[in-house]
Design a protein around this motif. Sequence first.
Motif, PDB file in Angstrom:
ATOM      1  N   UNK A 247       0.800  -1.216   0.000  1.00  0.00           N
ATOM      2  CA  UNK A 247       0.000   0.000   0.000  1.00  0.00           C
ATOM      3  C   UNK A 247       0.833   1.267   0.000  1.00  0.00           C
ATOM      4  N   UNK A 248       2.083   1.176  -0.421  1.00  0.00           N
ATOM      5  CA  UNK A 248       2.967   2.335  -0.436  1.00  0.00           C
ATOM      6  C   UNK A 248       3.530   2.539  -1.844  1.00  0.00           C
ATOM      7  N   UNK A 249       3.802   3.802  -2.177  1.00  0.00           N
ATOM      8  CA  UNK A 249       4.443   4.126  -3.448  1.00  0.00           C
ATOM      9  C   UNK A 249       5.945   3.979  -3.268  1.00  0.00           C
ATOM     10  N   UNK A 250       6.572   3.280  -4.182  1.00  0.00           N
ATOM     11  CA  UNK A 250       7.993   2.980  -4.042  1.00  0.00           C
ATOM     12  C   UNK A 250       8.851   3.585  -5.150  1.00  0.00           C
ATOM     13  N   UNK A 251       8.342   3.595  -6.365  1.00  0.00           N
ATOM     14  CA  UNK A 251       9.069   4.149  -7.523  1.00  0.00           C
ATOM     15  C   UNK A 251       8.077   4.943  -8.362  1.00  0.00           C
ATOM     16  N   UNK A 252       8.477   6.118  -8.826  1.00  0.00           N
ATOM     17  CA  UNK A 252       7.567   6.937  -9.629  1.00  0.00           C
ATOM     18  C   UNK A 252       7.295   6.269 -10.978  1.00  0.00           C
ATOM     19  N   UNK A 253       6.130   6.564 -11.540  1.00  0.00           N
ATOM     20  CA  UNK A 253       5.732   5.896 -12.779  1.00  0.00           C
ATOM     21  C   UNK A 253       6.617   6.299 -13.954  1.00  0.00           C
ATOM     22  N   UNK A 254       7.196   7.489 -13.904  1.00  0.00           N
ATOM     23  CA  UNK A 254       8.083   7.921 -14.986  1.00  0.00           C
ATOM     24  C   UNK A 254       9.265   6.963 -15.132  1.00  0.00           C
ATOM     25  N   UNK A 255       9.814   6.522 -14.000  1.00  0.00           N
ATOM     26  CA  UNK A 255      10.917   5.572 -14.037  1.00  0.00           C
ATOM     27  C   UNK A 255      10.450   4.217 -14.559  1.00  0.00           C
ATOM     28  N   UNK A 256       9.264   3.797 -14.140  1.00  0.00           N
ATOM     29  CA  UNK A 256       8.716   2.529 -14.629  1.00  0.00           C
ATOM     30  C   UNK A 256       8.506   2.574 -16.145  1.00  0.00           C
ATOM     31  N   UNK A 257       7.982   3.684 -16.618  1.00  0.00           N
ATOM     32  CA  UNK A 257       7.750   3.823 -18.059  1.00  0.00           C
ATOM     33  C   UNK A 257       9.070   3.805 -18.826  1.00  0.00           C
ATOM     34  N   UNK A 258      10.119   4.400 -18.242  1.00  0.00           N
ATOM     35  CA  UNK A 258      11.440   4.366 -18.875  1.00  0.00           C
ATOM     36  C   UNK A 258      11.948   2.924 -18.967  1.00  0.00           C
ATOM     37  N   UNK A 259      11.763   2.167 -17.889  1.00  0.00           N
ATOM     38  CA  UNK A 259      12.163   0.755 -17.918  1.00  0.00           C
ATOM     39  C   UNK A 259      11.356  -0.011 -18.970  1.00  0.00           C
ATOM     40  N   UNK A 260      10.070   0.344 -19.085  1.00  0.00           N
ATOM     41  CA  UNK A 260       9.235  -0.276 -20.113  1.00  0.00           C
ATOM     42  C   UNK A 260       9.715   0.067 -21.510  1.00  0.00           C
ATOM     43  N   UNK A 261      10.134   1.308 -21.693  1.00  0.00           N
ATOM     44  CA  UNK A 261      10.653   1.738 -23.004  1.00  0.00           C
ATOM     45  C   UNK A 261      11.935   0.987 -23.347  1.00  0.00           C
ATOM     46  N   UNK A 262      12.802   0.829 -22.362  1.00  0.00           N
ATOM     47  CA  UNK A 262      14.055   0.095 -22.577  1.00  0.00           C
ATOM     48  C   UNK A 262      13.754  -1.358 -22.952  1.00  0.00           C
ATOM     49  N   UNK A 263      12.880  -1.991 -22.148  1.00  0.00           N
ATOM     50  CA  UNK A 263      12.520  -3.388 -22.422  1.00  0.00           C
ATOM     51  C   UNK A 263      11.841  -3.516 -23.782  1.00  0.00           C
ATOM     52  N   UNK A 264      10.944  -2.583 -24.081  1.00  0.00           N
ATOM     53  CA  UNK A 264      10.225  -2.632 -25.343  1.00  0.00           C
ATOM     54  C   UNK A 264      11.131  -2.488 -26.548  1.00  0.00           C
ATOM     55  N   UNK A 265      12.113  -1.607 -26.444  1.00  0.00           N
ATOM     56  CA  UNK A 265      13.055  -1.410 -27.542  1.00  0.00           C
ATOM     57  C   UNK A 265      13.846  -2.687 -27.817  1.00  0.00           C
ATOM     58  N   UNK A 266      14.362  -3.282 -26.737  1.00  0.00           N
ATOM     59  CA  UNK A 266      15.146  -4.509 -26.905  1.00  0.00           C
ATOM     60  C   UNK A 266      14.271  -5.682 -27.333  1.00  0.00           C
ATOM     61  N   UNK A 267      13.031  -5.726 -26.832  1.00  0.00           N
ATOM     62  CA  UNK A 267      12.116  -6.799 -27.232  1.00  0.00           C
ATOM     63  C   UNK A 267      11.766  -6.682 -28.711  1.00  0.00           C
ATOM     64  N   UNK A 268      11.610  -5.468 -29.200  1.00  0.00           N
ATOM     65  CA  UNK A 268      11.314  -5.255 -30.625  1.00  0.00           C
ATOM     66  C   UNK A 268      12.458  -5.756 -31.496  1.00  0.00           C
ATOM     67  N   UNK A 269      13.681  -5.431 -31.094  1.00  0.00           N
ATOM     68  CA  UNK A 269      14.849  -5.923 -31.837  1.00  0.00           C
ATOM     69  C   UNK A 269      14.873  -7.448 -31.811  1.00  0.00           C
TER      70      UNK A 269
END
Length: 409
Positions: A247-269
């Motif tokens: 029930x606590x916030x631990x990491x801001x969503x901007x950082x999560x989205x950046x991790x998603x972008x990194x994963x998505x880029x490598x997954x696309x390749x």
Amino acid sequence: MDRALFPDGVERCSFGKFVLWMGFISAFFLFGLYAMLLIFYKGIVVTGLDNYFGFGLWITFDLAVIALGAGAFFTGFLKYILKIDQLKNIINLTVIVGFICYSGAMLVLTMDIGQPIRAWFGYWHPNVHSMLTEVIFCITCYCLVLVIEFVPLVLEQKQLNKIPFLHHLAHNMHVNMALFAGIGAFLSTFHQGSLGGMYGVLQGRPYAFREGFFIWPWTFFLFVLSAVGCGPIFTVLCCTLMEKMTGRKLVDFKTKALMGKIAGTMLTVYIFFKILDTWAWANNYLPSVGMTFDQMFYGVIYGKWLMFTEIILCGLVPAIMLITPSIRNNPTLLYTAGILDCIGISLNRYLFTVQSIAMPILPFDNWQFYAPNWAEWATSGMIVAYGILVMSLSYRYLPVFPQERGMNK
């Protein structure tokens, strides 16, 4: 009771609730420990493995968690080598997740080799012609690197950090963390690749065999790309699950989205080259050895739907979702894409491990069927329980999330 051990400025559940939670998870761990000791005592005869299926649930689980733990080395490389500073908000969690995955994988291997008292043979009598030798040494060395990366976080625990020697030791280890991040990226890249290369050189297993570049089959490179395509988003999923449970916030969503972008880029390749590889395998290699694409599949349990699910539903779909900003910036869609991504990579490891072995390769062979029994499931569950215990202790007592204090005022 243990409030003095909490990181500064954060709240945790009562000690009683924590003990109940740890006791509940420990029950699963102890049951798996019983199964592991039984396997050590009687051998793998108590499992569902046999002379046909030397690889099964354990190796599938092992390869999957190693891929999912790749967020540690890749995020460390991006943070300390490429200097992407925003990743500092989640780098501690990636180290813990990586440590759990790799130490758990090594524990699984002690059971799968059948005679753990001879585990040292791989180091002392290495087969220099086998890719598994590289895997053995690189996984062991990288696990040690993860221990080194984890130690400063432990030493920053509030009470330990009051000891001058430990405080300075943690500080100096942080100063040199870029060195360990670089070493970790090198070691992890090669063992991730060699795990794929191990399958790619099996000429007697047409489902897995691939041609390649120089001494490396294409699976060498595909396994590296797939690992860095799922590791970062798996860390995000772990973080989000912890947020939901605490029930606590631990990491801001901007950082999560950046991790998603990194994963998505490598997954696309990865998916791009995976589709090319599959097409070349089906249209060039298989006909060259007198086989057809349809012969690679059988019924439902080994059907084409598994490959379709791996490449399209759990590969191409999450890749498109993660590289599309409007989708990636929606939390629900980001997490959905992450789950599909992790399922797809795990399914890839299952197909290379089990379906490759199940397929008949001699005229008098038939398709073989493998079902893991309770001992394999219990020990695999033990590794999951071990990870939850380590993560729970780390969350409660270590300063894992630098943003937590500010985000929960």
